[in-house]
Enzyme design. Structure first.
Site, mmCIF file in Angstrom:
data_model
loop_
_atom_site.group_PDB
_atom_site.id
_atom_site.type_symbol
_atom_site.label_atom_id
_atom_site.label_comp_id
_atom_site.label_asym_id
_atom_site.label_seq_id
_atom_site.Cartn_x
_atom_site.Cartn_y
_atom_site.Cartn_z
ATOM 1 N N ASP A 242 0.826 -1.203 0.000
ATOM 2 C CA ASP A 242 0.000 0.000 0.000
ATOM 3 C C ASP A 242 0.863 1.257 0.000
ATOM 4 O O ASP A 242 1.540 1.559 0.989
ATOM 5 C CB ASP A 242 -0.897 -0.038 1.243
ATOM 6 C CG ASP A 242 -1.926 1.071 1.266
ATOM 7 O OD1 ASP A 242 -1.866 1.955 0.405
ATOM 8 O OD2 ASP A 242 -2.784 1.043 2.163
ATOM 9 N N ASP B 252 -2.260 5.695 -4.657
ATOM 10 C CA ASP B 252 -2.684 4.746 -3.627
ATOM 11 C C ASP B 252 -2.915 3.371 -4.234
ATOM 12 O O ASP B 252 -3.945 3.100 -4.845
ATOM 13 C CB ASP B 252 -3.970 5.261 -2.976
ATOM 14 C CG ASP B 252 -4.412 4.420 -1.791
ATOM 15 O OD1 ASP B 252 -3.802 3.366 -1.538
ATOM 16 O OD2 ASP B 252 -5.375 4.823 -1.115
#
Length: 515
Positions: free
Chosen positions: A85, A272
């Site tokens: 992430d 992201d």
């Protein structure tokens, strides 16, 4: 990571396999594979790759919405599947001390007593998400990524997890690839420890996600390097405008070739890899979703009933059939004594959806008839009422049959266009016996001075190979290549180079900008 788990409760299917590798040139590779685990195929793949790549570890990819891979914690190593992430910085996994959260019992848990290299820190912490929060405490141990073993890495042992969405998630936790500034307790992110401990020499990592969602291999992360086979042309580099997140500047957003005009003074954007959605200011997102015909699920289902059954409802009311039984008469509801029930026809809203909308539309038509409105005006009014129905779940849906006619959405970054086609920005989700198509554009308002702000998820990152460059504080984008190589077979006879893909497709090297 507030919006990155929004699809988890909808999408539960299709296991995937992936590959984590560390090459002898100091690059830590993470390759993602899909489909069921096949030991015979894995053995063959190991043999074929052995001449070029060593230390292969097979990973998983979750539903084309979350990309994750296996790492090990402790000595001996305990294995976990983690989302890689770029919008968070901490590493966390469920703890054996997580006793009262159902989600913990469905995932791998770290057992400190089994590790000879474990050290207790014990500082408590809490991580907040839109869907809830998780809490735990800090610990210290060795973390293994491929054949790289990072010593004394801080991580979080989770002792309490929210009921959803972690309950249905296939992955165990999160591996943050962001900056230390957003790390709880300023714990050093794992990828920075790789640099500091000398496992990789170059201060960047690259991300490639395969656009071919039917392919076995889903993507690759390389720490300390990049793979020229995964992109076409040169990268366009833009500076990181604010550290903490990998944040850059968007100069404009276009629908087809027309500027929305709402980012003319610039909009920040966070990259992201932990979410599928592209989230931005409500005003721009609403404009985009109108242009692509995306609607809230309630509005969409309401208008479906109007388009398919509206004239039948009108004719029934005009002929004098009682409003209470009109929906029964056309077959959307069945009459069971004093209760109405929908017939067994598919609706994303559930079994009672069509019947409920039918009865609501009958009431609207009845009111308009009493005002002696014409048929055209009645249905224009009814359609407008459908469009005004609130959208409580915040997601917008499109007709899957319309994808070929939808416009491109283009982000201008570094004075260059980065378009997304409908096939790239629409998320297809299997729902019952049908497929639901969801717009990846959702509203997310961040006030100044931090905002206006966009979050660009995997629907954007799949389209563009991305380099996250810490050394120069910049991010680079190049058009992502589709296809994975079975082996590095390059035929230079008569200067005609060819590349053999895993899928058996052969492409000229010129198409890949081979120098």
């Amino acid at each position: 990571m507030g919006i990155k788990l929004i699809l988890t409760a909808i999408c539960i299917c299709n296991w995937m396999i992936s590959v984590l590798t560390t090459s002898c040139d100091g690059l830590a590779r993470i390759s993602l594979k899909k489909q069921s685990l096949d030991l015979k195929r894995i053995y063959v793949a190991r043999v074929e790759l052995q001449s070029n790549v060593t230390n292969v570890v097979y990973l998983k990819n979750y539903l084309d919405t979350q990309y994750y891979g296996e790492i090990g914690i402790g000595s001996p190593s305990q294995t976990f599947s983690l989302v890689f992430d770029t919008a968070t910085s901490n590493l966390w996994v469920p703890s054996s001390k997580c006793l009262f959260s159902i989600a913990c019992h469905l995932h791998s848990k770290f057992r400190a007593r089994l590790s000879t290299t474990y050290s207790k820190i014990g500082v408590p912490c809490k991580i907040h998400y839109v869907s809830g929060s998780i809490s735990g405490f800090f610990s210290l141990d060795h973390v293994k990524v491929g054949d790289i073993t990072v010593k004394d890495q801080e991580f979080i042992e989770i002792t309490k997890e929210g009921f959803l969405p972690f309950l249905v998630a296939e992955y165990d936790g999160i591996l943050g690839l962001g900056f230390p500034e957003i790390s709880l307790e300023y714990a050093t992110p794992l990828w920075l420890n790789m640099l500091q401990q000398g496992y990789v020499s170059q201060k960047f990592f690259s991300l490639w996600l395969n656009q071919d969602l039917t392919s076995e291999l889903g993507g690759e992360v390389i720490f300390g390097g990049l793979d020229w086979r995964h992109f076409k042309g040169d990268h366009t580099y833009v500076p990181v405008t604010k550290t903490g997140y990998w944040q850059i500047e968007i100069e404009d957003i276009l629908v087809e070739n027309n500027s929305t005009g709402l980012c003319k003074n610039g909009c920040g954007a966070i990259l992201d890899s932990g979410t599928s959605f592209n989230a931005g200011p409500t005003e721009i997102v609403a404009q985009i979703n109108r242009a692509i015909g995306a609607e809230g699920i309630l509005s969409m289902e309401c208008k479906k009933v109007v388009y398919k059954y509206g004239y039948s409802l009108w004719d029934s009311l005009i002929s004098g059939i009682q409003p209470e039984i009109v929906c029964v008469d056309i077959g959307l509801c069945t009459y069971n004594g004093s209760h109405h029930k929908t017939r067994q026809e598919y609706s994303p809203m559930g079994e009672t959806g069509l019947c409920t909308f039918c009865e609501m539309i009958v009431f609207w038509i009845e009111v308009q008839l009493k005002e002696q409105k014409t048929k055209d005006k009645v249905f224009k009014h009814v359609t407008q009422l459908c469009e005004k129905i609130p959208n409580p779940i915040g997601k917008y849906f499109v007709n899957c049959e319309d994808l070929e006619t939808l416009p491109d959405i283009t982000f201008t970054i570094g004075n260059k266009p980065f378009p997304l086609t409908p096939q790239q920005y629409i998320i297809r989700v299997a729902e019952s016996c049908s497929t639901v198509c969801i717009s990846s554009f959702i509203a997310f308002d961040v006030p100044p001075p931090r905002g206006p702000l966009w979050i660009l998820g995997t629907t954007f990152l799949r389209a563009y190979h991305t380099v996250f460059d810490l050394g120069s504080l910049r991010v680079g984008f190049a058009k992502a290549a589709t296809g994975i190589f079975k082996a590095d077979i390059i035929n230079k006879v008569s200067q005609r180079k060819t590349i053999v893909y895993d899928e058996g497709i052969v492409s000229k090297a010129e198409d890949w900008d081979i120098k």
